[in-house]
Design a protein around this motif. Sequence first.
Motif, PDB file in Angstrom:
ATOM      1  N   GLY A 100       0.751  -1.262   0.028  1.00  0.00           N
ATOM      2  CA  GLY A 100      -0.003  -0.134  -0.006  1.00  0.00           C
ATOM      3  C   GLY A 100       0.931   1.313   0.081  1.00  0.00           C
ATOM      4  N   ALA A 101       0.179   2.361  -0.467  1.00  0.00           N
ATOM      5  CA  ALA A 101       0.975   3.785  -0.468  1.00  0.00           C
ATOM      6  C   ALA A 101       1.185   4.013   0.909  1.00  0.00           C
ATOM      7  N   LYS A 102       0.403   3.399   2.067  1.00  0.00           N
ATOM      8  CA  LYS A 102       0.601   3.765   3.267  1.00  0.00           C
ATOM      9  C   LYS A 102       2.036   3.292   3.829  1.00  0.00           C
ATOM     10  N   ILE A 105       4.915   5.591   2.418  1.00  0.00           N
ATOM     11  CA  ILE A 105       4.921   6.786   3.288  1.00  0.00           C
ATOM     12  C   ILE A 105       5.816   6.539   4.604  1.00  0.00           C
ATOM     13  N   TRP A 126      -4.526  14.090   5.573  1.00  0.00           N
ATOM     14  CA  TRP A 126      -4.910  12.457   5.843  1.00  0.00           C
ATOM     15  C   TRP A 126      -4.239  12.172   7.166  1.00  0.00           C
ATOM     16  N   PHE A 129      -0.344  10.787   7.853  1.00  0.00           N
ATOM     17  CA  PHE A 129       0.719  11.534   7.731  1.00  0.00           C
ATOM     18  C   PHE A 129       1.368  12.014   8.967  1.00  0.00           C
ATOM     19  N   ASN A 172      -0.264  16.524  -0.872  1.00  0.00           N
ATOM     20  CA  ASN A 172      -1.308  15.710  -1.279  1.00  0.00           C
ATOM     21  C   ASN A 172      -2.499  16.098  -2.295  1.00  0.00           C
ATOM     22  N   ASN A 176      -7.045  14.444   0.425  1.00  0.00           N
ATOM     23  CA  ASN A 176      -7.857  13.686   1.593  1.00  0.00           C
ATOM     24  C   ASN A 176      -7.816  14.411   2.572  1.00  0.00           C
ATOM     25  N   ASP A 205       1.940  12.793  -2.509  1.00  0.00           N
ATOM     26  CA  ASP A 205       0.898  11.814  -2.536  1.00  0.00           C
ATOM     27  C   ASP A 205      -0.278  11.945  -3.578  1.00  0.00           C
ATOM     28  N   LEU A 207      -2.313   9.739  -4.724  1.00  0.00           N
ATOM     29  CA  LEU A 207      -3.133   8.306  -4.777  1.00  0.00           C
ATOM     30  C   LEU A 207      -4.162   8.340  -5.584  1.00  0.00           C
ATOM     31  N   TYR A 208      -5.009   9.641  -5.364  1.00  0.00           N
ATOM     32  CA  TYR A 208      -6.285   9.910  -6.356  1.00  0.00           C
ATOM     33  C   TYR A 208      -5.917  10.833  -7.503  1.00  0.00           C
ATOM     34  N   SER A 239      -4.910   1.246  -5.068  1.00  0.00           N
ATOM     35  CA  SER A 239      -5.990   1.058  -4.268  1.00  0.00           C
ATOM     36  C   SER A 239      -7.124   1.753  -4.777  1.00  0.00           C
ATOM     37  N   LYS A 240      -7.077   3.115  -5.030  1.00  0.00           N
ATOM     38  CA  LYS A 240      -8.251   3.984  -5.286  1.00  0.00           C
ATOM     39  C   LYS A 240      -8.530   3.770  -6.787  1.00  0.00           C
ATOM     40  N   ARG A 248      -3.406  -4.092  -1.213  1.00  0.00           N
ATOM     41  CA  ARG A 248      -2.354  -3.647  -0.604  1.00  0.00           C
ATOM     42  C   ARG A 248      -1.140  -3.712  -1.403  1.00  0.00           C
TER      43      ARG A 248
HETATM   44  C1  LIG Z   1      -3.981  10.619   0.830  1.00  0.00           C
HETATM   45  C2  LIG Z   1      -3.923   9.000   0.975  1.00  0.00           C
HETATM   46  N1  LIG Z   1      -2.782   8.525   0.809  1.00  0.00           N
HETATM   47  C3  LIG Z   1      -2.328   7.007   1.129  1.00  0.00           C
HETATM   48  C4  LIG Z   1      -3.430   6.367   1.501  1.00  0.00           C
HETATM   49  C5  LIG Z   1      -3.172   4.796   1.662  1.00  0.00           C
HETATM   50  O1  LIG Z   1      -3.373   4.030   0.618  1.00  0.00           O
HETATM   51  P1  LIG Z   1      -3.015   2.548   0.101  1.00  0.00           P
HETATM   52  O2  LIG Z   1      -4.298   1.932   0.540  1.00  0.00           O
HETATM   53  O3  LIG Z   1      -2.256   2.338  -0.842  1.00  0.00           O
HETATM   54  O4  LIG Z   1      -2.119   2.104   1.522  1.00  0.00           O
HETATM   55  C6  LIG Z   1      -4.718   6.798   1.676  1.00  0.00           C
HETATM   56  C7  LIG Z   1      -5.975   5.919   1.855  1.00  0.00           C
HETATM   57  O5  LIG Z   1      -6.956   6.192   2.205  1.00  0.00           O
HETATM   58  C8  LIG Z   1      -5.033   8.043   1.577  1.00  0.00           C
HETATM   59  O6  LIG Z   1      -6.130   8.683   1.546  1.00  0.00           O
END
Ligand SMILES: Cc1ncc(COP(=O)(O)O)c(C=O)c1O
Length: 403
Positions: A100-102, A105, A126, A129, A172, A176, A205, A207-208, A239-240, A248
């Motif tokens: 995951g991106a999480k 980070i 978010w 962070f 970001n 979010n 970030d 991701l979206y 993910s999104k 993941r």
């Molecule tokens: C801004 C942002 N970055 C990263 C993530 C994490 O994404 P991932 O599911 O790829 O870990 C989220 C998930 O809600 C998010 O909103």
Amino acid sequence: MTMRLSKRVQHVSLSANAAAKSRATALRETGRDILDLTTGEPDFDTPEHIKQAAYAAIAGGATKYTPTPGVKALRVAVQGKLGRENQLDYPLQSIVIANGAKQIIFNAFAATLDDGDEVLIPTPYWPSFPDSVRINGGEPVFIECGLAQGCKLTPQKLEQHIGERTRWLVLNSPGNPSGAVYSEAELQGLADVLRRHPHVLILLDELYEHIRFDGLPPQSLLNVAPDLQSRCLLVGGVSKTYAMTGWRIGFGAGPQTLTEAMTVVQSQSTSGASSVGQAAALAALEGGLAFLPGQVAAYQQRRDALVSVLRQVEGLEVLEPQGGFFVFVRCAGLLGLRRPDGQRLTSDGDVVAYLLEEGVAGVAGSAYGLSPWFRLSIATATDTVVEAAKRIAHACAQLRAEP
Ligand SMILES: Cc1ncc(COP(=O)(O)O)c(C=O)c1O
């Protein structure tokens, strides 16, 4: 025995979304009709061709450990995606895959922060962070970015907050919870400041990146200021865009010294991401985005439905999102009012608790560092969003000003 926990862990908390969601679920289990707008997870299913690729991977024996920085074919696919979709050129060694991106980070902060190092985080943010910074010994420095500036960081505010201890700026976009998307001119302004402070790394970030409304073109600091590429970590994932939250898989692209250090961190936590998840992500990146416009149109339709109703509600100010999964609503105008049962609303937590009783679950802005606001997800079935808007309008109309 009382368990002594580390100071670092004591300063972080479980996700506020998860807490809000479990309150909604608990109420539902008592038979209440609750519309859940807490979660940032597509209501769409993972496309079929991606699932098929995962079945095939299992049948083909992709069931073993994977290389820590990621399966080569997937890293090559990410490299191709960055070239094709983002006009960015990265050598393979600069690309890493994680759970995951999480985790990307987390790895980046773990690899770069020493105790007391500062990370600039525009609010609203978010929540992971700041918590990821804290758990890795750093100190989040918040920069408030309110409604007047569309919840976006301005060059002036950035300049004011950069100091000697600043290690990172987090950016970001689409954001979010705000749904804010930085324009080319806004990114130029930030780039000018960042050029004056070469010790600051930039975590982008995106991701979206594909969930943008009104035909807005993609914008990235990396395209606007390619000279900053050696200081940027680009964070993305499947993910999104591909409705693959449970698989993941996320990726990062950045300077090789950084991606190598991130790989060391990951090698001592989870090792390489799941073999099956990576096979699925490979199919996603190679399979094209033909399915996406229909989904983005649905998100936009829900945004419009929610925004048009909430804009008519006295006491609410809505920041119309330009992308992402959320509508972020300022509710200062409701504070001080009384609910039908006589209780006075004094915070966004009170507003969210009241809306929950009226059948709509959202998340208080305090979870994202900006109050009094609340966040509603549009990654939820259209009928649910439309009905939620009605319930919120009705609930707000019941509030009374009398002392
Ligand atoms: C801004 C942002 N970055 C990263 C993530 C994490 O994404 P991932 O599911 O790829 O870990 C989220 C998930 O809600 C998010 O909103």
